[in-house]
Scaffold this active site. Sequence first.
Site, PDB file in Angstrom:
ATOM      1  N   HIS A 132      -1.993  -6.674   3.245  1.00  0.00           N
ATOM      2  CA  HIS A 132      -1.423  -7.510   2.739  1.00  0.00           C
ATOM      3  C   HIS A 132      -0.620  -8.319   3.786  1.00  0.00           C
ATOM      4  O   HIS A 132      -0.810  -8.057   4.837  1.00  0.00           O
ATOM      5  CB  HIS A 132      -0.210  -6.520   1.937  1.00  0.00           C
ATOM      6  CG  HIS A 132       0.170  -5.508   1.320  1.00  0.00           C
ATOM      7  ND1 HIS A 132       0.434  -4.303   1.818  1.00  0.00           N
ATOM      8  CD2 HIS A 132      -0.009  -5.433   0.026  1.00  0.00           C
ATOM      9  CE1 HIS A 132       0.153  -3.569   1.308  1.00  0.00           C
ATOM     10  NE2 HIS A 132       0.024  -4.073   0.140  1.00  0.00           N
ATOM     11  N   ASP A 134       2.119  -7.929   6.487  1.00  0.00           N
ATOM     12  CA  ASP A 134       2.085  -6.716   7.212  1.00  0.00           C
ATOM     13  C   ASP A 134       1.463  -7.475   8.489  1.00  0.00           C
ATOM     14  O   ASP A 134       1.433  -6.441   9.049  1.00  0.00           O
ATOM     15  CB  ASP A 134       0.495  -5.834   7.073  1.00  0.00           C
ATOM     16  CG  ASP A 134       0.969  -5.228   5.429  1.00  0.00           C
ATOM     17  OD1 ASP A 134       1.978  -4.533   5.073  1.00  0.00           O
ATOM     18  OD2 ASP A 134       0.022  -4.627   4.801  1.00  0.00           O
TER      19      ASP A 134
HETATM   20  C1  XLS Z   1       1.606   0.759  -4.062  1.00  0.00           C
HETATM   21  C2  XLS Z   1       0.337   0.100  -4.340  1.00  0.00           C
HETATM   22  C3  XLS Z   1      -0.021  -0.021  -2.925  1.00  0.00           C
HETATM   23  C4  XLS Z   1      -1.063  -1.305  -3.176  1.00  0.00           C
HETATM   24  C5  XLS Z   1      -1.294  -2.777  -2.514  1.00  0.00           C
HETATM   25  O1  XLS Z   1       1.969   1.744  -5.297  1.00  0.00           O
HETATM   26  O2  XLS Z   1      -0.281   1.487  -4.085  1.00  0.00           O
HETATM   27  O3  XLS Z   1       0.416  -0.396  -1.589  1.00  0.00           O
HETATM   28  O4  XLS Z   1      -2.561  -0.416  -3.083  1.00  0.00           O
HETATM   29  O5  XLS Z   1      -0.345  -3.395  -2.955  1.00  0.00           O
END
Ligand code: XLS
Length: 442
Positions: free
Chosen positions: A107, A110
Amino acid sequence: MSVIIGQQEYFKDVKRVEFEGRDSDNPFSYKFYDENKMVLGKPMKDHFNFAVAYWHSFVNTGNDPFGVGTKSFPWVSSSDPYQNAYDKMDAAFEFISKLGINHFCFHDFDLIDEGDSIRESENRLNKITSYAKEKMKSSDIKVLWGTANLFANPRYMNGAATNPNFDILSMAGAQVKNALDVTIELGGKNYVFWGGREGYMSLLNTDMKRELDHMAKFLHLAKDYARGQGFEGWFFIEPKPMEPSKHQYDFDAATVVGFLEHYGLEKDFKLNIEVNHATLANHTFQHELQVAANANMLGSMDANRGDYQNGWDTDQFPNNIYEIVESLLVIIRSGGLQGGGINFDAKTRRNSTDLNDLFYSHIGAIDLFARSLLITEKMLNNSEYSKLIEERYSSFDSGKGKDFEDGKISLDGLHFYASNLKEAKLISGKQELFENIINRYI
Ligand code: XLS
Ligand code: NI
Ligand code: NI
């Protein structure tokens, strides 16, 4: 691929994790994952395109609703956001290169903490993107997909693209533009939308139709922008039924396929299927993969697992051979993942506090997929599995059954044909026999 160490070495106990075979006692070795071994026509690694999830492995330190983080990651020691981001990235590249895999997913925030204005966030993202580019130059590490975090900031409490306040929707748009820029700059293969807060808490205060129209418009804008910047990868939607929203619009694969087709997004979008999201929607993972594959939209997967006793997204590392073999059967029989790979959207437990736990978890999961692939190969090549499925449908291979498939028989025709039957023969579904085949090849 060589190991990439930054300013300091974080994972000192581990060199490069290598394939040593199932008799090896070395916990930092692969027992089954032999990256270049040819399986079903291509090297093992190309079936998988494994990726490490930046957020779970380098950012979150184990906080939960009842307590703060437990993991003291040495790369989050500085109070300067830039230094933190560089250290975190050094740790990520060291870790990924030592694992001997080739991708990561992230993200926007991140990579580096969000700033207190869009401008400041942009500056930060630009700096860390240049840093990442430098590191990527001297490695084989690539971006499987990027995404924007449109759920953590309080402004998104009522959604991002589906927020009833246009100002917030526009801020989400700015954030997606920037996240697309970073993804494109880093040569990212795909871009993900996971709409954790695109949904509602109460239908009483929600205009669902309007929100869905907004979401579709927003996705069109993002797609048009990225295509205009030369992005050629896929956009993925990651379905999930709930959490954090009570009801999420991207409920499951079938819902998302319908949404994409309804709003004319089906040419550019595919699905990223996550194990724990499938089970939250009361489906199996295999089911979700198959629904996506049927629509020619099986793009990528977020690998993890839930918990039989808990009804939430526990994001544990996968460990179930049966589940993964069944999933690989779906993936391989439908021609593989389109553009994507296997992202470990999974976290070590809150009480797994050693740095090495990051290795054990990933090594175990990678080996699980490798072993399951070898089993799948044997099932497809040596067993009667494929034949058994085909035989179940053999009544459609010729005669009136074939006419039906070819659209050459009417309802009257069915009536005429059936009238001449005494009773249809019961043909066993043989579920237990199918299940035994997996067991035989493990
Ligand atoms: C949350 C999601 C998230 C996505 C990316 O439950 O899995 O981690 O993969 O935003
Ligand atoms: Ni996910
Ligand atoms: Ni998830």
